[in-house]
Design an enzyme around this catalytic site. Structure first.
Site, mmCIF file in Angstrom:
data_model
loop_
_atom_site.group_PDB
_atom_site.id
_atom_site.type_symbol
_atom_site.label_atom_id
_atom_site.label_comp_id
_atom_site.label_asym_id
_atom_site.label_seq_id
_atom_site.Cartn_x
_atom_site.Cartn_y
_atom_site.Cartn_z
ATOM 1 N N GLY A 11 5.817 2.273 -6.384
ATOM 2 C CA GLY A 11 6.447 1.403 -5.369
ATOM 3 C C GLY A 11 7.312 0.353 -6.049
ATOM 4 N N GLY A 79 -2.830 -2.902 -4.803
ATOM 5 C CA GLY A 79 -2.622 -3.998 -3.854
ATOM 6 C C GLY A 79 -2.316 -3.494 -2.463
ATOM 7 N N THR A 81 -2.430 -1.922 1.193
ATOM 8 C CA THR A 81 -3.424 -1.994 2.270
ATOM 9 C C THR A 81 -3.758 -0.586 2.787
ATOM 10 O OG1 THR A 81 -1.514 -2.426 3.658
ATOM 11 C CG2 THR A 81 -2.839 -4.308 3.030
ATOM 12 N N HIS A 136 2.644 -13.247 8.952
ATOM 13 C CA HIS A 136 3.420 -12.564 7.912
ATOM 14 C C HIS A 136 4.870 -12.355 8.328
ATOM 15 C CE1 HIS A 136 -0.532 -11.558 6.207
ATOM 16 N NE2 HIS A 136 0.108 -11.269 5.093
ATOM 17 N N LYS A 140 6.457 -6.275 7.557
ATOM 18 C CA LYS A 140 5.127 -5.729 7.233
ATOM 19 C C LYS A 140 4.781 -4.607 8.206
ATOM 20 C CE LYS A 140 0.387 -7.276 6.357
ATOM 21 N NZ LYS A 140 0.295 -6.390 5.180
HETATM 22 N N1 LIG Z 1 -2.656 -7.316 -2.608
HETATM 23 C C1 LIG Z 1 -1.669 -8.208 -2.471
HETATM 24 O O1 LIG Z 1 -1.749 -9.355 -2.937
HETATM 25 C C2 LIG Z 1 -0.441 -7.818 -1.735
HETATM 26 C C3 LIG Z 1 -0.386 -6.607 -1.127
HETATM 27 N N2 LIG Z 1 0.722 -6.226 -0.450
HETATM 28 C C4 LIG Z 1 0.689 -4.874 0.080
HETATM 29 O O2 LIG Z 1 1.428 -4.057 -0.818
HETATM 30 C C5 LIG Z 1 2.040 -2.990 -0.100
HETATM 31 C C6 LIG Z 1 3.536 -2.998 -0.391
HETATM 32 O O3 LIG Z 1 4.103 -4.146 0.199
HETATM 33 P P1 LIG Z 1 5.662 -4.472 0.037
HETATM 34 O O4 LIG Z 1 6.048 -4.458 -1.393
HETATM 35 O O5 LIG Z 1 5.911 -5.671 0.848
HETATM 36 O O6 LIG Z 1 6.304 -3.184 0.761
HETATM 37 P P2 LIG Z 1 7.750 -2.530 0.554
HETATM 38 O O7 LIG Z 1 8.014 -1.749 1.804
HETATM 39 O O8 LIG Z 1 8.727 -3.543 0.118
HETATM 40 O O9 LIG Z 1 7.535 -1.519 -0.651
HETATM 41 C C7 LIG Z 1 6.779 -0.354 -0.545
HETATM 42 C C8 LIG Z 1 7.290 0.651 -1.567
HETATM 43 O O10 LIG Z 1 6.496 1.811 -1.385
HETATM 44 C C9 LIG Z 1 7.269 2.940 -1.667
HETATM 45 N N3 LIG Z 1 6.854 4.069 -0.833
HETATM 46 C C10 LIG Z 1 7.125 4.283 0.468
HETATM 47 N N4 LIG Z 1 6.582 5.436 0.874
HETATM 48 C C11 LIG Z 1 5.949 5.958 -0.202
HETATM 49 C C12 LIG Z 1 5.231 7.142 -0.443
HETATM 50 N N5 LIG Z 1 4.999 8.022 0.540
HETATM 51 N N6 LIG Z 1 4.731 7.350 -1.686
HETATM 52 C C13 LIG Z 1 4.943 6.455 -2.669
HETATM 53 N N7 LIG Z 1 5.639 5.321 -2.514
HETATM 54 C C14 LIG Z 1 6.131 5.085 -1.297
HETATM 55 C C15 LIG Z 1 8.721 2.581 -1.361
HETATM 56 O O11 LIG Z 1 9.472 3.181 -2.409
HETATM 57 P P3 LIG Z 1 11.067 3.541 -2.319
HETATM 58 O O12 LIG Z 1 11.721 2.204 -2.173
HETATM 59 O O13 LIG Z 1 11.335 4.196 -3.625
HETATM 60 O O14 LIG Z 1 11.222 4.428 -1.109
HETATM 61 C C16 LIG Z 1 8.750 1.061 -1.354
HETATM 62 O O15 LIG Z 1 9.551 0.546 -2.393
HETATM 63 C C17 LIG Z 1 1.669 -3.206 1.368
HETATM 64 O O16 LIG Z 1 0.547 -2.440 1.687
HETATM 65 C C18 LIG Z 1 1.338 -4.689 1.429
HETATM 66 O O17 LIG Z 1 0.468 -5.005 2.471
HETATM 67 C C19 LIG Z 1 1.796 -7.033 -0.336
HETATM 68 C C20 LIG Z 1 1.796 -8.275 -0.887
HETATM 69 C C21 LIG Z 1 0.666 -8.787 -1.625
HETATM 70 O O1 LIG Z 2 2.442 -7.092 3.355
HETATM 71 C C1 LIG Z 2 2.329 -8.227 2.820
HETATM 72 O O2 LIG Z 2 3.289 -8.980 2.659
HETATM 73 C C2 LIG Z 2 1.001 -8.644 2.363
HETATM 74 N N1 LIG Z 2 0.021 -7.783 2.407
HETATM 75 C C3 LIG Z 2 -1.316 -8.016 2.022
HETATM 76 C C4 LIG Z 2 -2.219 -7.978 3.244
HETATM 77 O O3 LIG Z 2 -2.004 -7.152 4.138
HETATM 78 O O4 LIG Z 2 -3.164 -8.752 3.287
HETATM 79 C C5 LIG Z 2 -1.474 -9.258 1.185
HETATM 80 C C6 LIG Z 2 -0.629 -10.410 1.629
HETATM 81 O O5 LIG Z 2 -1.141 -10.900 2.831
HETATM 82 C C7 LIG Z 2 0.830 -9.995 1.793
#
Ligand SMILES: NC(=O)C1=CN([C@@H]2O[C@H](COP(=O)(O)OP(=O)(O)OC[C@H]3O[C@@H](n4cnc5c(N)ncnc54)[C@H](OP(=O)(O)O)[C@@H]3O)[C@@H](O)[C@H]2O)C=CC1
Ligand SMILES: O=C(O)C1=N[C@H](C(=O)O)C[C@H](O)C1
Length: 256
Positions: A11, A79, A81, A136, A140
């Site tokens: 990702g 990370g 969800t 958020h 999301k």
């Molecule tokens: N634990 C934490 O602290 C945090 C967790 N998160 C979580 O992280 C995740 C990503 O969030 P965020 O970065 O905002 O999301 P984005 O939508 O910005 O990024 C997700 C990435 O996943 C890739 N993707 C999409 N479909 C697939 C697939 N089928 N297989 C593999 N890769 C895929 C995409 O790649 P491409 O661009 O190449 O298509 C994209 O770049 C979410 O679940 C979010 O809730 C977010 C923030 C903090």
């Molecule tokens: O999608 C987000 O942005 C985030 N996802 C995580 C969640 O679902 O809890 C972590 C954080 O809240 C940001």
């Protein structure tokens, strides 16, 4: 010279993935050996020699990604969800056959958020009512947030262990969704608003008083110390760990 730890990101072009790529690139002890997008094959992780892989993708992809990583003996820092109880149980069963491999599923990497959830679970047994509001950015894809779901689970199990009954609620005439989603009996309300990043409030109430525990991530930089901690620690924690709190000693403030 000390050997660098070979790390890959799934990702890598996403909001979190691109921030993680930058943080890993700036870490003197880590070597970013692969940065994959949705159309890149996971097999390239093997030829790249990744020891630890960070998954920041989408709920529908993360479980199969982690299955592949564990199959190939790579540690995973996740990370993303979407980790239901069923998916976690399947992963634990798989890890039983790969006892040296570590997987961290961290619903939130921000240290302040991890602490806020722990404080909320501590406080929850002392109050009659508890509800969660998570707020958020509108890009999301999932609701409620993974953080809110995890906080609700921690609160519900702390209340159950202390014998606290469900919060009172006389509602009997309700527009669908007006009282939020119930996670283990705890109401969770989700707001999606342009301008926000990631925010959560836990509201606790008893007769004549209220406690609010709020955490705000204003920037995805807030998640990076936790991502780096996960990368550096996961190999030392074989098996499944849910929550970055599993790598922190919250009593003394030390790292385990
Ligand atoms: N634990 C934490 O602290 C945090 C967790 N998160 C979580 O992280 C995740 C990503 O969030 P965020 O970065 O905002 O999301 P984005 O939508 O910005 O990024 C997700 C990435 O996943 C890739 N993707 C999409 N479909 C697939 C697939 N089928 N297989 C593999 N890769 C895929 C995409 O790649 P491409 O661009 O190449 O298509 C994209 O770049 C979410 O679940 C979010 O809730 C977010 C923030 C903090
Ligand atoms: O999608 C987000 O942005 C985030 N996802 C995580 C969640 O679902 O809890 C972590 C954080 O809240 C940001």
């Amino acid at each position: 010279m000390t050997e660098l730890l070979p790390v890959a990101v799934l990702g890598a072009r996403g909001r979190m993935g691109s921030e993680a790529v930058r943080a890993i690139g700036a870490a003197p002890d880590l070597d970013l050996v692969a940065a994959l997008g949705s159309s890149d094959p996971l097999e390239s992780l093997v030829s790249a020699g990744a020891a630890v892989v960070v998954d920041l993708t989408v709920p529908e992809a993360t479980a199969s990604n982690v299955r592949f990583l564990v199959d190939h003996g790579m540690h995973a820092v996740v990370g993303t969800t979407g980790w239901t109880a069923d998916r976690l149980a399947e992963l634990e069963a798989q890890l039983a056959g790969s006892p040296a491999t570590g997987v961290l599923i961290a619903p939130n990497f921000a240290l302040g958020s991890v602490l806020a959830s722990a404080f909320a679970a501590t406080a929850a047994r002392y109050f009659e009512s508890v509800e969660i509001i998570e707020l958020h950015h509108p890009d999301k894809v999932d609701a409620p947030s993974g953080t809110a779901a995890r906080t609700a689970q921690l609160i519900a199990s702390a209340r159950a262990a202390a014998g606290v009954p469900l919060a009172p609620d006389a509602t009997r005439d309700e527009l669908d969704g007006a009282r939020g989603a119930r996670v283990d009996g705890v109401p969770v309300h989700s707001v999606r608003l342009r301008g926000l990043t990631a925010h959560q409030e836990v509201l606790l109430g008893s007769p004549g008083e209220q406690l609010t525990i709020r955490h705000d991530s204003y920037d995805r930089a807030s998640f990076m110390p936790g991502v780096l901690l996960g990368i550096r620690s996961v190999a030392g924690h074989p098996g499944l760990t849910v929550g970055l709190d599993g790598y922190l000693d919250l009593q003394t403030g030390g790292r385990s």
